[in-house]
Design an enzyme around this catalytic site. Structure first.
Site, PDB file in Angstrom:
ATOM      1  N   CYS A   1       0.938  -0.991  -0.041  1.00  0.00           N
ATOM      2  CA  CYS A   1       0.127   0.122   0.059  1.00  0.00           C
ATOM      3  C   CYS A   1       0.987   1.065  -0.105  1.00  0.00           C
ATOM      4  CB  CYS A   1      -1.007   0.215   1.181  1.00  0.00           C
ATOM      5  SG  CYS A   1      -2.207  -1.284   1.049  1.00  0.00           S
TER       6      CYS A   1
ATOM      7  N   ALA B   1       5.696 -10.413  -6.731  1.00  0.00           N
ATOM      8  CA  ALA B   1       7.173 -10.451  -7.004  1.00  0.00           C
ATOM      9  C   ALA B   1       8.096  -9.689  -6.254  1.00  0.00           C
ATOM     10  CB  ALA B   1       7.497 -10.500  -8.499  1.00  0.00           C
TER      11      ALA B   1
END
Ligand code: SPV
Ligand code: MN
Length: 624
Positions: A274, A388
């Site tokens: 976030c 990733a």
């Protein structure tokens, strides 16, 4: 140590490794190692010191064993986790508890006797045919009141290598603690491997014994489940901090550079994926840490230290324009591990949102990859996983703060809380006081779920202080602890809420990625009393003229009054609904909630209702 332990160690360790272990005169450590050698039955054991050749050995083994592969750029390697092992497994991460221990319904627990047996069964013989790596680290800067020594046992050279990059080396720390029993212990096995990845993810377990400061992790490789010193140690630290009057938080620490070369340090709590790392990496500012902070009080001031000295960051959307410093580190020689990206035949990593075109083939976490490839459920497999990551040392970044290794930590001027919130919070807001901030921002944090954990994405979830996934004590006690932390402080740090994800009525994001630079500078000025603010029912917000100037000076952007009104209007019904949701969670699920939480929320409700009576549901900042 018993004779039996001694025999196990002598039998399994060659002379060199045996003497490295024995140079640490710590019976508890020797027992720990002997116990898990006996149980896991590795073929051989490597004991690592802090020496560069030992770090190089671990890295080399990761490549020789196929856990990592070389990329074209010097020092860069890649690693894949299994297709179904790409994020933290919240459901299978549990505290081992005695029958009479109650951590509350929001924390996952499992019976200590049966859970302990289950995970020991999974560890039984798990390292046959493999090498065990023993590594020593120090959480927090060396030789400081923040330091916590840690010992990690793992059969994954990738895990050991990652920790070598992410943490301060601690062999010398162990030398200096003598026979102290005060250290954290981590035991990890990737379990049986198939094509280099954990075969039995159904037997993935992350079990935490808070009383014994030990964490077990089995049949998984993803860093968030396996790197003991990351979130697993955070849980142990939260437990320890509770009894010692300090805080262990899921927080970045950064220096925001104000006028006349002034640097003001902030902590920031954001749920995973976030904007936490990108905030810590905001251009023009300096980074102390991007993930975990220890906070202590000294002479009436809060000091913070980064627990780590590296970053295990989300690589998605890292590009030369928005993240120039990370981009530089990811595209020039240096020690970096890329996990779960796409790797081309030429050894070039590609990730979602990278500059340039997506290659048409390569290998990724699903094996050979090509556009349109689908998995067994018919879902299209993206070239690289959304979660990733890259692993690198902060010291390799040009914006590393010079006080990163300061044993004293850095003085903290402000706390920031932020989540993925499409419709309620304004982009930046200062709370009225410490308790108002801890309660209406930290303890009221909600966020839409992301790819950092297994499960559905985009669902609004309560995420107490962005640490919900890692809290290790009943939630009410945790909040109480944060509230009390301000006691004895001259002036507590200011508390701010930020929201990078606010959307307009048409669904579009109202802010660009780099607008956070403006919010940071405004908060820095507020800490020093150098910017005015407007009081609203939910906190203090910036004046239009200050933002217009900051947007122009920092981003060369024209910030219109219309932008301001759209971004900073109070959305009363959304705020009231949020208060209702939060109260409901605490009333129904957190029996030990401090009473003041309900009082502060009720006061906020009343202010919102009064403002609505005067101005309506949507209140422009120009109306206050
Ligand atoms: C996070 O998900 O918050 C991370 C990565 O920082 S990890 O916890 O290690 O999965
Ligand atoms: Mn994190």
């Amino acid at each position: 140590m018993t004779n039996d332990d001694m025999e196990v160690l002598k039998g399994k360790l060659d002379e060199r490794n045996y003497s490295k272990l024995m140079a640490l005169e710590n019976p508890k450590l020797h027992r720990f190692v002997a116990d898990f050698i006996r149980l896991c039955r590795p073929d051989s054991v490597f004991v690592g010191t802090d020496e560069p050749e030992d770090l190089a050995y671990v890295r080399r083994r990761a490549i020789e064993r196929g856990e990592e592969g070389d990329l074209a750029t010097e020092g860069h390697t890649y690693h894949f986790d299994g297709y179904h092992d790409q994020a933290r497994d919240k459901d299978r991460t549990c505290y081992l508890v005695e029958p009479d221990q109650d951590l509350g319904e929001r924390l996952n627990t499992v019976d200590k006797a049966s859970g302990g047996k289950e995970v020991r069964d999974f560890l039984d013989g798990s390292m046959e045919g493999k090498e065990m790596y023993i590594r020593f680290f120090c959480l927090g800067p060396l030789d400081s009141e923040f330091s916590i020594p840690c010992a990690q046992l793992t059969d994954s050279a990738y895990v050991a290598h990652s920790e070598d990059i992410l943490y301060r080396q601690g062999y010398e720390t162990f030398r200096s603690i003598g026979d102290s029993e005060d250290f954290f212990r981590f035991i990890h096995t990737a379990g049986e491997l198939e094509n280099g990845v954990s075969k039995h993810v159904d037997k993935r377990r992350i079990y935490i014994d808070l009383d014994d400061s030990i964490v077990y992790s089995t049949n998984t490789q993803y860093g968030g489940n396996t790197i003991g010193l990351k979130k697993l140690s955070l849980r142990l630290a939260i437990r320890r901090a509770e009894s010692e009057d300090w805080l262990a938080e899921h927080m970045l620490i950064m220096g925001v550079h104000g006028p006349a070369e002034r640097v003001t340090y902030f902590t920031g709590a954001f749920p995973s994926a976030c904007g936490k790392t990108s905030t810590a990496m905001a251009p023009g500012e300096s980074i102390v840490g991007d993930d975990i902070a220890y906070l202590r009080k000294r002479d009436g001031t809060v000091y913070g230290a980064n627990v780590e000295n590296g970053i295990f960051g989300i690589i998605r959307d890292v590009n030369s324009k928005d993240d120039p410093i990370i981009w530089e580190a990811l595209t020039t020689p240096g020690e970096v591990i890329f996990s779960n990206v796409l790797v081309t035949e030429e050894g070039i990593p590609y990730w979602l949102g990278k500059d340039g075109e997506c290659p048409q083939k390569g290998i990724n976490h699903s094996g050979e990859w090509y556009p349109g490839k689908t998995d067994e459920d018919g879902n299209e497999i993206p070239p690289s996983h959304k979660n990733a990551r890259y692993t690198l040392r902060i010291s390799s970044l040009s914006n590393a703060d010079p006080r990163l290794e300061d044993p004293a930590g850095v003085p903290i001027g402000g706390f920031i809380y932020g989540g993925r919130d499409s419709d309620t919070w304004v982009p930046v807001e200062q709370c009225f006081d410490w308790a108002h901030g801890i309660i209406t921002k930290g303890a009221s944090l909600e966020s839409e779920t992301t790819a950092a954990t297994l499960g559905e994405e985009g669902v609004r979830k309560f995420n107490l202080m962005a640490i919900m996934d890692f809290v290790a004590i009943p939630l009410g006690r945790y909040i109480e602890k944060n509230l009390r932390f301000a006691e004895g402080l001259g002036a507590p740090p200011l508390v701010f809420g930020v929201n990078y994800f606010l959307r307009g009525a048409d669904g579009r994001y109202l802010n660009a990625i780099l607008d956070k630079k403006v919010w940071l500078k405004w908060m820095e000025l507020r800490v020093h009393g150098e910017a005015d603010a407007i009081e609203t029912p939910t906190g203090y917000i910036p004046l239009y003229d200050d933002l217009r100037r900051l947007f122009r000076d920092l981003l060369e952007k024209t910030y219109t009054e219309q932008d301001y009104v759209e971004q900073f209007s109070t959305r009363v019904p959304e705020h009231l609904a949020k208060i209702g949701r939060i109260e409901n969670i605490y009333r129904s699920q957190v029996p030990d909630t401090p009473a003041v939480l309900f009082e502060v929320l009720e006061q906020q409700r009343r202010r919102l209702e009064a403002a609505r009576a005067a101005h309506g549901d949507l209140i422009s900042p120009l109306q206050y």
